[in-house]
Design an enzyme around this catalytic site. Sequence first.
Site, PDB file in Angstrom:
ATOM      1  N   GLU A 195      19.621  37.793  37.505  1.00  0.00           N
ATOM      2  CA  GLU A 195      19.680  36.741  36.464  1.00  0.00           C
ATOM      3  C   GLU A 195      21.061  36.103  36.442  1.00  0.00           C
ATOM      4  O   GLU A 195      21.622  35.817  35.375  1.00  0.00           O
ATOM      5  CB  GLU A 195      19.361  37.346  35.094  1.00  0.00           C
ATOM      6  CG  GLU A 195      18.008  38.031  35.022  1.00  0.00           C
ATOM      7  CD  GLU A 195      17.677  38.598  33.648  1.00  0.00           C
ATOM      8  OE1 GLU A 195      18.334  38.213  32.667  1.00  0.00           O
ATOM      9  OE2 GLU A 195      16.765  39.436  33.572  1.00  0.00           O
ATOM     10  N   GLU A 240      16.292  46.677  30.424  1.00  0.00           N
ATOM     11  CA  GLU A 240      17.305  46.863  29.370  1.00  0.00           C
ATOM     12  C   GLU A 240      17.066  48.083  28.483  1.00  0.00           C
ATOM     13  O   GLU A 240      17.104  47.988  27.266  1.00  0.00           O
ATOM     14  CB  GLU A 240      17.386  45.588  28.509  1.00  0.00           C
ATOM     15  CG  GLU A 240      17.717  44.361  29.314  1.00  0.00           C
ATOM     16  CD  GLU A 240      17.715  43.076  28.500  1.00  0.00           C
ATOM     17  OE1 GLU A 240      17.458  43.122  27.284  1.00  0.00           O
ATOM     18  OE2 GLU A 240      17.965  42.010  29.102  1.00  0.00           O
ATOM     19  N   HIS A 254      25.024  38.500  33.962  1.00  0.00           N
ATOM     20  CA  HIS A 254      25.377  37.375  33.087  1.00  0.00           C
ATOM     21  C   HIS A 254      26.877  37.494  32.802  1.00  0.00           C
ATOM     22  O   HIS A 254      27.301  38.412  32.091  1.00  0.00           O
ATOM     23  CB  HIS A 254      24.599  37.457  31.766  1.00  0.00           C
ATOM     24  CG  HIS A 254      23.115  37.317  31.930  1.00  0.00           C
ATOM     25  ND1 HIS A 254      22.516  36.160  32.365  1.00  0.00           N
ATOM     26  CD2 HIS A 254      22.109  38.197  31.713  1.00  0.00           C
ATOM     27  CE1 HIS A 254      21.204  36.319  32.390  1.00  0.00           C
ATOM     28  NE2 HIS A 254      20.929  37.555  32.018  1.00  0.00           N
ATOM     29  N   ASP A 306      24.280  34.148  36.080  1.00  0.00           N
ATOM     30  CA  ASP A 306      24.892  32.924  35.555  1.00  0.00           C
ATOM     31  C   ASP A 306      26.327  33.278  35.180  1.00  0.00           C
ATOM     32  O   ASP A 306      26.620  34.400  34.787  1.00  0.00           O
ATOM     33  CB  ASP A 306      24.120  32.279  34.398  1.00  0.00           C
ATOM     34  CG  ASP A 306      23.705  33.222  33.301  1.00  0.00           C
ATOM     35  OD1 ASP A 306      24.305  34.309  33.174  1.00  0.00           O
ATOM     36  OD2 ASP A 306      22.775  32.882  32.547  1.00  0.00           O
ATOM     37  N   ASN A 362      15.801  47.008  35.620  1.00  0.00           N
ATOM     38  CA  ASN A 362      16.636  45.812  35.476  1.00  0.00           C
ATOM     39  C   ASN A 362      17.474  45.905  34.206  1.00  0.00           C
ATOM     40  O   ASN A 362      16.954  46.259  33.138  1.00  0.00           O
ATOM     41  CB  ASN A 362      15.700  44.589  35.400  1.00  0.00           C
ATOM     42  CG  ASN A 362      16.423  43.264  35.509  1.00  0.00           C
ATOM     43  OD1 ASN A 362      17.185  43.050  36.458  1.00  0.00           O
ATOM     44  ND2 ASN A 362      16.204  42.372  34.557  1.00  0.00           N
TER      45      ASN A 362
HETATM   46  O1  G3I Z   1       8.862  28.254  22.926  1.00  0.00           O
HETATM   47  C1  G3I Z   1       9.433  28.377  21.622  1.00  0.00           C
HETATM   48  C2  G3I Z   1       9.355  27.069  20.887  1.00  0.00           C
HETATM   49  O2  G3I Z   1       8.022  26.707  20.685  1.00  0.00           O
HETATM   50  C3  G3I Z   1      10.087  27.194  19.567  1.00  0.00           C
HETATM   51  O3  G3I Z   1      10.115  25.964  18.914  1.00  0.00           O
HETATM   52  C4  G3I Z   1      11.493  27.688  19.759  1.00  0.00           C
HETATM   53  C5  G3I Z   1      12.215  27.928  18.453  1.00  0.00           C
HETATM   54  O4  G3I Z   1      13.176  28.912  18.525  1.00  0.00           O
HETATM   55  O5  G3I Z   1      11.472  28.921  20.483  1.00  0.00           O
HETATM   56  C6  G3I Z   1      10.874  28.807  21.746  1.00  0.00           C
HETATM   57  O6  G3I Z   1      10.918  30.070  22.372  1.00  0.00           O
HETATM   58  C7  G3I Z   1      12.157  30.499  22.859  1.00  0.00           C
HETATM   59  C8  G3I Z   1      11.999  30.860  24.331  1.00  0.00           C
HETATM   60  O7  G3I Z   1      13.210  31.371  24.838  1.00  0.00           O
HETATM   61  C9  G3I Z   1      11.587  29.671  25.181  1.00  0.00           C
HETATM   62  O8  G3I Z   1      12.585  28.722  25.182  1.00  0.00           O
HETATM   63  C10 G3I Z   1      12.614  31.693  22.090  1.00  0.00           C
HETATM   64  O9  G3I Z   1      12.899  31.330  20.752  1.00  0.00           O
HETATM   65  C11 G3I Z   1      13.836  32.290  22.711  1.00  0.00           C
HETATM   66  O10 G3I Z   1      14.159  33.523  22.075  1.00  0.00           O
HETATM   67  C12 G3I Z   1      13.599  32.566  24.179  1.00  0.00           C
HETATM   68  O11 G3I Z   1      14.804  33.009  24.755  1.00  0.00           O
HETATM   69  C13 G3I Z   1      14.680  33.679  25.966  1.00  0.00           C
HETATM   70  C14 G3I Z   1      15.321  35.046  25.860  1.00  0.00           C
HETATM   71  O12 G3I Z   1      15.256  35.693  27.115  1.00  0.00           O
HETATM   72  C15 G3I Z   1      14.630  35.909  24.817  1.00  0.00           C
HETATM   73  O13 G3I Z   1      15.159  37.196  24.836  1.00  0.00           O
HETATM   74  C16 G3I Z   1      15.369  32.863  27.044  1.00  0.00           C
HETATM   75  O14 G3I Z   1      14.661  31.657  27.267  1.00  0.00           O
HETATM   76  C17 G3I Z   1      15.436  33.660  28.348  1.00  0.00           C
HETATM   77  O15 G3I Z   1      16.284  33.005  29.248  1.00  0.00           O
HETATM   78  C18 G3I Z   1      16.013  35.036  28.071  1.00  0.00           C
HETATM   79  O16 G3I Z   1      15.996  35.770  29.275  1.00  0.00           O
HETATM   80  C19 G3I Z   1      16.573  37.062  29.176  1.00  0.00           C
HETATM   81  C20 G3I Z   1      15.885  37.919  30.201  1.00  0.00           C
HETATM   82  O17 G3I Z   1      14.508  37.915  29.984  1.00  0.00           O
HETATM   83  C21 G3I Z   1      16.418  39.341  30.172  1.00  0.00           C
HETATM   84  N1  G3I Z   1      17.839  39.358  30.322  1.00  0.00           N
HETATM   85  C22 G3I Z   1      18.571  38.518  29.395  1.00  0.00           C
HETATM   86  C23 G3I Z   1      18.075  37.090  29.486  1.00  0.00           C
HETATM   87  C24 G3I Z   1      18.896  36.189  28.629  1.00  0.00           C
HETATM   88  O18 G3I Z   1      18.732  36.508  27.277  1.00  0.00           O
END
Ligand code: G3I
Length: 467
Positions: free
Chosen positions: A271, A163, A242, A273, A205
């Site tokens: 990715e 990105e 996405h 969806d 990516n």
């Molecule tokens: O694990 C913590 C948890 O302990 C806490 O209580 C909670 C509170 O917010 O957060 C949890 O972490 C989160 C993590 O996902 C695991 O679930 C983060 O806040 C959250 O920001 C994070 O989001 C991820 C996101 O990337 C961050 O940018 C998504 O799961 C993940 O699917 C997403 O993936 C990205 C790709 O890497 C790149 N392309 C876009 C895609 C979608 O955003």
Amino acid sequence: MTKLRRGSGRGARAAAAVAVLTLVVTGVAAGSAQAAGSTLQAAAAESGRYFGTAIAAQRLNDSTYSTIANREFNMITAENEMKMDATEPSQNQFNYTNGDRILNWALQNGKQVRGHALAWHSQQPGWMQNMSGTALRNAMLNHVTQVATHYKGKIYAWDVVNEAFADGSSGARRDSNLQRTGNDWIEAAFRAARAADPGAKLCYNDYNTDDWTHAKTQAVYTMVRDFKARGVPIDCVGFQSHFNPQSPVPNNYQTTLSSFAALGVDVQITELDIEGSGSAQAENYRKVVQACLNVSRCTGITVWGVRDTDSWRASGTPLLFDGSGNKKAAYTTTLNTLNAGGTGTPTPTPTPTTTPTPTPTPTVTPTPTPTPTQNPGGACSAALTIANSWGGGYQATVTVTAGSAGLTGWRVTLPSGVSSNNVWNGVLSGGVVSNAPYNGTVAAGQSTTFGFIGNGNAPAAGALSCA
Ligand code: G3I
């Protein structure tokens, strides 16, 4: 199962018979084998492609989740666990606990792994967010080197940079602390990744790069063309894909994939969806899958999660299984589309190893480095290393090096007793691995590699017979 190619007829059936016989004779059951075409991974494998999913480590204890994931998918991406904040929470203190958990689950179940992601403006650890200039550049390169080295030999493809371009009509790089270290930060990251793990494909990516007419798509295309022209080591481009009503599947999606592929890189849907439900959602999945099947160098598709409830966009129900693990209409359409095939005969590039020196570097398990010996005829040499092993299985890499005359095809005899139902960059038949259609030609002194997941105890590393 050994991957078979659609329409290859009697030869393919004979190869299948040999592969099945090999497994029966050695008394090893194929772990996740399914009848051809009855799962996403089996249907995709008919055309030599993979079908993958993102996995979250904490969900692996959920048996509904892990059962579906194991049955349907053969390429695994860690959803968050290999990102910069997860792997280097404090500077120079690396934590691979959850990344390894996902990697080991994947390898133990005969799957391959996409690494995600080595360098990114987002999900940086706090210490890195506050850095700039040379210190940040060096920290980023150290991170790329350390993480790629930790996973060396185990990753099919890395999202080296994620990105890095801005949304909108500017066609510019995204502003970030990494971008401010200099415009060459992306190619520096790719060079560091190649040096650390020469066997992994290296991908750029991004999202919102699906519409061929968009400025961001064109800007990434221009960068990749420039990298190829200047020899920057890039092997693939990932399209996150996405989609939702505000960002639908564009009609020119296939043009985008084929245009990038024409630059000499693999393309992968990384990715996927698509928000929605019912037949409308299914039709959108069909369009995306068909576009990949129609592009030779579209080597596989990964959906970003297993069930709708596992998605980062759960409210948009964007995946192939509902919250209870039932197959949705989008699943059935995706499976049927994969089984029907497309016009793009897959010709993925070989795993990018063209190191002129014939000595393979031992990977994680400290196996002795075999010195490949030239065959009497000087045609080629082959050397086997064990990248990783566990109770009941192992991952092996074989480096094939051409002699003074170069090669237009090769055959490597595996040690007796070796059995595998997962070989990449080669075709297994009767204990002999032959080149894939795309990696038979090896110039004098140059090398290529293939790999496999073996059943049982790992053989000794060392030289193999090559012809
Ligand atoms: O694990 C913590 C948890 O302990 C806490 O209580 C909670 C509170 O917010 O957060 C949890 O972490 C989160 C993590 O996902 C695991 O679930 C983060 O806040 C959250 O920001 C994070 O989001 C991820 C996101 O990337 C961050 O940018 C998504 O799961 C993940 O699917 C997403 O993936 C990205 C790709 O890497 C790149 N392309 C876009 C895609 C979608 O955003």
